[in-house]
Motif scaffolding. Structure first.
Motif, PDB file in Angstrom:
ATOM      1  N   ASP A 110       0.638  -1.314   0.126  1.00  0.00           N
ATOM      2  CA  ASP A 110       0.240   0.406   0.106  1.00  0.00           C
ATOM      3  C   ASP A 110       1.098   1.421   0.355  1.00  0.00           C
ATOM      4  O   ASP A 110       0.758   1.507   0.745  1.00  0.00           O
ATOM      5  N   PHE A 111       1.588   1.251  -1.203  1.00  0.00           N
ATOM      6  CA  PHE A 111       2.407   1.997  -0.958  1.00  0.00           C
ATOM      7  C   PHE A 111       3.016   2.755  -2.612  1.00  0.00           C
ATOM      8  O   PHE A 111       2.981   2.375  -3.563  1.00  0.00           O
ATOM      9  N   LYS A 112       2.702   3.904  -3.094  1.00  0.00           N
ATOM     10  CA  LYS A 112       2.496   4.332  -4.369  1.00  0.00           C
ATOM     11  C   LYS A 112       4.217   4.367  -4.615  1.00  0.00           C
ATOM     12  O   LYS A 112       4.840   4.771  -4.030  1.00  0.00           O
ATOM     13  N   VAL A 113       4.977   2.879  -5.479  1.00  0.00           N
ATOM     14  CA  VAL A 113       5.928   3.168  -6.889  1.00  0.00           C
ATOM     15  C   VAL A 113       5.786   3.809  -7.591  1.00  0.00           C
ATOM     16  O   VAL A 113       4.554   2.900  -8.698  1.00  0.00           O
ATOM     17  N   TYR A 114       6.589   4.184  -8.478  1.00  0.00           N
ATOM     18  CA  TYR A 114       6.570   4.991  -9.422  1.00  0.00           C
ATOM     19  C   TYR A 114       7.352   4.529 -10.757  1.00  0.00           C
ATOM     20  O   TYR A 114       8.712   4.572 -10.896  1.00  0.00           O
ATOM     21  N   PRO A 115       7.762   3.054 -11.143  1.00  0.00           N
ATOM     22  CA  PRO A 115       9.130   1.906 -11.660  1.00  0.00           C
ATOM     23  C   PRO A 115       9.508   2.967 -13.336  1.00  0.00           C
ATOM     24  O   PRO A 115       8.248   3.209 -13.799  1.00  0.00           O
ATOM     25  N   ILE A 116      10.156   2.974 -13.179  1.00  0.00           N
ATOM     26  CA  ILE A 116      10.827   3.776 -14.772  1.00  0.00           C
ATOM     27  C   ILE A 116      12.016   2.709 -15.418  1.00  0.00           C
ATOM     28  O   ILE A 116      12.802   2.064 -14.506  1.00  0.00           O
ATOM     29  N   ASP A 117      11.103   1.659 -16.463  1.00  0.00           N
ATOM     30  CA  ASP A 117      12.618   1.418 -17.314  1.00  0.00           C
ATOM     31  C   ASP A 117      13.340   2.345 -17.389  1.00  0.00           C
ATOM     32  O   ASP A 117      13.089   2.687 -18.986  1.00  0.00           O
ATOM     33  N   SER A 118      14.795   1.790 -17.361  1.00  0.00           N
ATOM     34  CA  SER A 118      15.873   3.308 -18.360  1.00  0.00           C
ATOM     35  C   SER A 118      15.996   3.268 -19.598  1.00  0.00           C
ATOM     36  O   SER A 118      16.729   3.489 -20.555  1.00  0.00           O
ATOM     37  N   LYS A 119      15.741   1.217 -20.053  1.00  0.00           N
ATOM     38  CA  LYS A 119      16.428   1.068 -21.651  1.00  0.00           C
ATOM     39  C   LYS A 119      17.284   1.091 -21.594  1.00  0.00           C
ATOM     40  O   LYS A 119      18.896   0.807 -23.044  1.00  0.00           O
ATOM     41  N   ILE A 120      18.176   1.484 -20.821  1.00  0.00           N
ATOM     42  CA  ILE A 120      19.944   1.449 -20.980  1.00  0.00           C
ATOM     43  C   ILE A 120      20.423   1.065 -19.454  1.00  0.00           C
ATOM     44  O   ILE A 120      19.663   0.779 -18.285  1.00  0.00           O
ATOM     45  N   GLY A 121      21.432   1.496 -18.910  1.00  0.00           N
ATOM     46  CA  GLY A 121      22.199   1.244 -17.435  1.00  0.00           C
ATOM     47  C   GLY A 121      23.285   2.583 -17.505  1.00  0.00           C
ATOM     48  O   GLY A 121      23.371   3.002 -18.377  1.00  0.00           O
ATOM     49  N   SER A 122      23.869   2.246 -16.440  1.00  0.00           N
ATOM     50  CA  SER A 122      25.293   3.081 -16.319  1.00  0.00           C
ATOM     51  C   SER A 122      24.988   4.682 -16.005  1.00  0.00           C
ATOM     52  O   SER A 122      24.040   4.651 -15.264  1.00  0.00           O
ATOM     53  N   TYR A 123      26.050   5.372 -16.704  1.00  0.00           N
ATOM     54  CA  TYR A 123      25.339   6.583 -16.589  1.00  0.00           C
ATOM     55  C   TYR A 123      24.436   7.926 -16.693  1.00  0.00           C
ATOM     56  O   TYR A 123      23.855   8.439 -15.963  1.00  0.00           O
ATOM     57  N   PRO A 124      23.688   7.178 -17.747  1.00  0.00           N
ATOM     58  CA  PRO A 124      22.632   7.735 -17.794  1.00  0.00           C
ATOM     59  C   PRO A 124      21.210   7.608 -16.979  1.00  0.00           C
ATOM     60  O   PRO A 124      20.752   8.363 -16.602  1.00  0.00           O
ATOM     61  N   MET A 125      21.267   6.962 -16.271  1.00  0.00           N
ATOM     62  CA  MET A 125      20.790   6.053 -15.039  1.00  0.00           C
ATOM     63  C   MET A 125      20.890   7.141 -13.595  1.00  0.00           C
ATOM     64  O   MET A 125      19.944   7.912 -13.336  1.00  0.00           O
ATOM     65  N   ILE A 126      22.482   7.972 -14.214  1.00  0.00           N
ATOM     66  CA  ILE A 126      22.500   8.823 -13.258  1.00  0.00           C
ATOM     67  C   ILE A 126      22.045  10.490 -13.827  1.00  0.00           C
ATOM     68  O   ILE A 126      20.904  10.648 -12.880  1.00  0.00           O
ATOM     69  N   LYS A 127      22.068  10.436 -15.108  1.00  0.00           N
ATOM     70  CA  LYS A 127      21.258  11.800 -15.580  1.00  0.00           C
ATOM     71  C   LYS A 127      20.152  11.711 -15.035  1.00  0.00           C
ATOM     72  O   LYS A 127      19.560  12.720 -14.846  1.00  0.00           O
ATOM     73  N   MET A 128      18.991  10.036 -15.280  1.00  0.00           N
ATOM     74  CA  MET A 128      17.941  10.420 -15.290  1.00  0.00           C
ATOM     75  C   MET A 128      17.144  11.118 -13.641  1.00  0.00           C
ATOM     76  O   MET A 128      16.670  12.016 -13.393  1.00  0.00           O
ATOM     77  N   ILE A 129      17.939  10.709 -12.755  1.00  0.00           N
ATOM     78  CA  ILE A 129      18.003  10.508 -11.522  1.00  0.00           C
ATOM     79  C   ILE A 129      18.403  11.888 -10.775  1.00  0.00           C
ATOM     80  O   ILE A 129      17.519  12.670 -10.711  1.00  0.00           O
ATOM     81  N   GLU A 130      19.359  12.534 -11.605  1.00  0.00           N
ATOM     82  CA  GLU A 130      20.139  14.371 -11.482  1.00  0.00           C
ATOM     83  C   GLU A 130      18.565  14.846 -12.091  1.00  0.00           C
ATOM     84  O   GLU A 130      17.989  16.088 -11.540  1.00  0.00           O
TER      85      GLU A 130
END
Length: 282
Positions: A110-130
């Motif tokens: 009972d907790f809202k989570v928004y899962p995101i498929d980055s469609k990649i790995g590594s550095y772009p995932m860092i930029k997505m969070i930034e």
């Protein structure tokens, strides 16, 4: 009333401790399965320990996603800590079932989570969070942040060059004949992400030509848009990655560049010595 939002990702992003503290990110470790047991990345072993194990492993190791139970536990803990929801940026669903498990786990609590498929790995995932944090700090709502991150997935690039095809052969990605001929003739393959899946794009003679091919991809994106920053990525090959970084800075002196290790789960398949480039275009 301010919405309290938690950030979640997995070890495919390879976040350093300062980034984790700055953005208060919660990490779900990916795992490597050796004959002697399961080892959680960054928890049970360091990068150096992994490659030491890989070199002497009699059986090719396997990779494993975080268990749904671990996700459920994390979500429940975040709820108890007063978070209203969470944004979870995960490694490409074309590589791992982590994103699918995250969706399933989110439905179990009972907790809202928004899962995101980055469609990649590594550095772009860092930029997505930034990018997501910047938008939240500017007052954008969660839905706008999710839309912006999903848009970023379409402009994220990652290409890498395995030092040889030995690990790809052991993991069943290429045949023994392909690996033998590649090593004999010094043929390098270039693997790039295409709609979330790693695809062998090119085969060229010698590492220098392979690097030029990947750098040409970067040049092409620079002509079409803006690429302010890149990451030179590697599997236990920081020396060559630093050298490539310096070459790029000589050509593009205004470019911001950093060197980042790839997840050991990539090392299981690509092998030690792999190098590559990653960036996000705007």
């Amino acid at each position: 009333m301010t919405t309290k939002i938690a950030w979640i990702t997995d070890t495919a992003a390879q976040l350093d401790e300062s980034f984790i503290r700055k953005h208060d990110v919660h990490i779900l470790p990916l795992s490597v399965v050796f004959d002697e047991g399961v080892f959680k990345e960054t928890v049970d072993m360091t990068q150096e320990e992994f490659y030491d194990k890989l070199r002497v492993a009699k059986t090719h190791p396997k990779t494993s996603q975080p268990a749904i139970g671990e996700m459920v536990t994390l979500y429940e803990e975040l709820q108890e800590q007063g978070y209203d929801c969470a944004i979870a940026v995960h490694v490409s669903s074309g590589l791992s079932g982590t994103f699918d498990s995250s969706q399933t786990a989110a439905q179990m609590v009972d907790f809202k989570v928004y899962p995101i498929d980055s469609k990649i790995g590594s550095y772009p995932m860092i930029k997505m969070i930034e990018i997501g944090n910047e938008l939240l700090n500017k007052g954008h709502d969660v839905e706008e942040v999710i839309a912006a991150i999903n848009k970023t997935t379409k402009h994220s690039k990652l290409s890498f060059i395995p030092a040889n095809l030995n690990q790809l052969h052991k993991s069943g990605r290429v045949s023994g004949t392909q690996a033998f001929l590649s090593n004999l003739l010094n043929i390098k393959v270039i693997i790039s992400f295409d709609d979330g899946k790693p695809v062998m794009k090119e085969k060229v003679r010698a590492n220098k030509r392979a690097k030029k091919n990947v750098t040409d991809l970067l040049r092409s994106d620079m002509k079409k848009g803006t690429v302010p920053e890149i990451a030179v990525i590697h599997c236990n090959n920081a020396k060559d990655a630093e050298s490539w970084k310096e070459e790029l800075l000589q050509e593009f002196p205004n470019l911001k560049a950093q060197v980042l290790p790839l997840s050991v789960c990539v090392g299981v398949h690509a092998g030690e010595g792999t190098t590559g480039l990653s960036w996000v275009s705007y």
